[in-house]
Motif scaffolding. Structure first.
Motif, PDB file in Angstrom:
ATOM      1  N   HIS A  47       0.868  -1.183   0.000  1.00  0.00           N
ATOM      2  CA  HIS A  47       0.000   0.000   0.000  1.00  0.00           C
ATOM      3  C   HIS A  47       0.901   1.229   0.000  1.00  0.00           C
ATOM      4  CE1 HIS A  47      -3.376   2.624   1.116  1.00  0.00           C
ATOM      5  NE2 HIS A  47      -2.551   3.175   1.985  1.00  0.00           N
ATOM      6  N   HIS A  49       2.125   5.245  -0.471  1.00  0.00           N
ATOM      7  CA  HIS A  49       2.045   6.708  -0.527  1.00  0.00           C
ATOM      8  C   HIS A  49       3.386   7.186  -1.068  1.00  0.00           C
ATOM      9  CE1 HIS A  49      -1.451   7.469   2.272  1.00  0.00           C
ATOM     10  NE2 HIS A  49      -1.231   6.190   2.481  1.00  0.00           N
ATOM     11  N   SER A  83      -2.387   4.853  -2.945  1.00  0.00           N
ATOM     12  CA  SER A  83      -3.336   5.558  -2.100  1.00  0.00           C
ATOM     13  C   SER A  83      -3.962   6.706  -2.878  1.00  0.00           C
ATOM     14  CB  SER A  83      -2.628   6.132  -0.871  1.00  0.00           C
ATOM     15  OG  SER A  83      -3.516   7.015  -0.193  1.00  0.00           O
ATOM     16  N   ARG A 225      -3.214  -5.448   7.731  1.00  0.00           N
ATOM     17  CA  ARG A 225      -2.202  -4.519   7.240  1.00  0.00           C
ATOM     18  C   ARG A 225      -1.196  -4.276   8.357  1.00  0.00           C
ATOM     19  NH1 ARG A 225      -3.482   1.386   4.966  1.00  0.00           N
ATOM     20  NH2 ARG A 225      -4.345   0.172   3.240  1.00  0.00           N
TER      21      ARG A 225
END
Ligand SMILES: [Zn+2]
Ligand SMILES: [Zn+2]
Ligand SMILES: [Zn+2]
Ligand SMILES: [Zn+2]
Lengths: 226, 226
Positions: A47, A49, A83, A225
């Motif tokens: 995931h 960013h 994201s 997560r």
């Protein structure tokens, strides 16, 4: 029925900085290195960013492109999830990296309060992001900060507004949103089974709630997560 | 245990206009007349919005003062509840009528989506409205558009941030917020009993869900809004 447990690693959030923790990976090469370590340890979803040169949250498509390229080279088979959250940009900029066609992208489907502000996800932006994901064949991970977000996700999926198989992440422990409450977690799981029995779900506890919520999720058959 | 059923009448919402329905009371004298009819029929709380001269939602304290005076004269003992909702003003203007010291005022404690926009209730505005209600000894009716709003209300009440006895209204059936779902209603009731056993609650179904949600609420021992 057993299913493989998907371990999702969020290598760099949008909040921590080098000043908070010098170990936080900020540059693309630091992020690739840290993702690779998590991949070797068993993580199957990254995931992601990205940050700008000053370490601030960004939604720059070029940064995402370089990170995705690095992760694909070093972690074969790992799912890359971008994201589209509101801390990294505003409005349509939040979806500017979707033409890169990552496997997954996070998607907020409602609004809620955060510690000091409103997390704004207006209906037209939600619909646009979901449509972009259909166009680029990207499976959303719906970020559920409250119960109605699960209802909204199930309704959107049922009418064909979400690409792929429905995948929902319960986010718990953010101040002014949903607390990390065990009874609510159980009700979330029950609600998913009732509204979307074929969907997958995972759960994330924020900050000090991370390990507790992970344990609930693993025990209940969801993904986690870290 | 039986308790008296409080019938709450919302004489004029913020949305309908004379163009939608000529019977909607808009002027203060029309509102007083309509409240009086509801009072005679058994309503004990008047949930009040006001309009400007063009029929648009307003939070003008003078209008609220005239309406409150009229209701107090015609409906002795009726509880007057002002709306501090976001459709009638922005920011601190939403609480401009609180110095009138009505018995109750509505209070949103979180944010959520509405049919076409974000219903924004930033944490600092929520805290300011709640503090104004303490200053003027006004009991809030917390408008719960989602599950986390019930948790937030219970936490605020527990730390003394809400005046008086905790009173929560479940709002169901608004598009893009919580649907009118029976399972969720039951879980809301269970959550109130768990987090705030001494609190009161009521429920409002929007539009075509009004009668259905009223029936659930009466059967479950809550109050209703008509
Ligand atoms: Zn996940
Ligand atoms: Zn994220
Ligand atoms: Zn009420
Ligand atoms: Zn109202």
């Amino acid at each position: 029925m057993t299913k493989p447990c998907i371990l999702c690693v969020a290598i760099t959030g949008s909040v921590p900085t080098k000043a908070d923790n010098p170990a936080v990976p900020i540059t693309v090469s630091e992020q690739v290195e840290s993702t690779h370590a998590a991949f070797e340890a068993g993580a199957s979803i990254c995931h992601a960013h990205v940050r700008d040169d000053d370490g601030r949250p960004s939604s720059d498509p070029d940064r995402f492109a370089r990170l995705m390229e690095g992760v694909r080279a070093h972690c074969p088979g790992m799912i890359f999830q971008v994201s589209t959250g509101g801390r990294s940009g505003a409005g349509a900029a939040r979806g500017g990296m979707l033409p890169l066609r990552p496997e997954m992208a996070s998607l907020a489907v409602g609004s809620n309060n955060f510690p000091t502000r409103v997390y704004e996800n207006p209906p037209d932006l939600v619909d646009w992001l979901a449509a972009e994901m259909i166009r680029h064949e990207i499976t959303p991970e719906v970020e559920a900060f409250d119960l109605s977000h699960i209802h909204q996700a199930a309704a959107m999926h049922a009418r064909g507004a979400l690409y792929g198989r429905l995948y929902v992440q319960f986010v718990m422990g953010v101040k002014n949103a949903m607390p990390a409450d065990r009874d609510v977690f159980d009700y979330y799981v029950k609600t998913m089974a009732r509204l979307a029995p074929d969907a997958e779900w995972c759960a994330a506890g924020i900050g000090r709630h991370q390990i507790e919520v992970n344990e609930w999720a693993i025990a209940a058959g969801g993904h986690t997560r870290a």
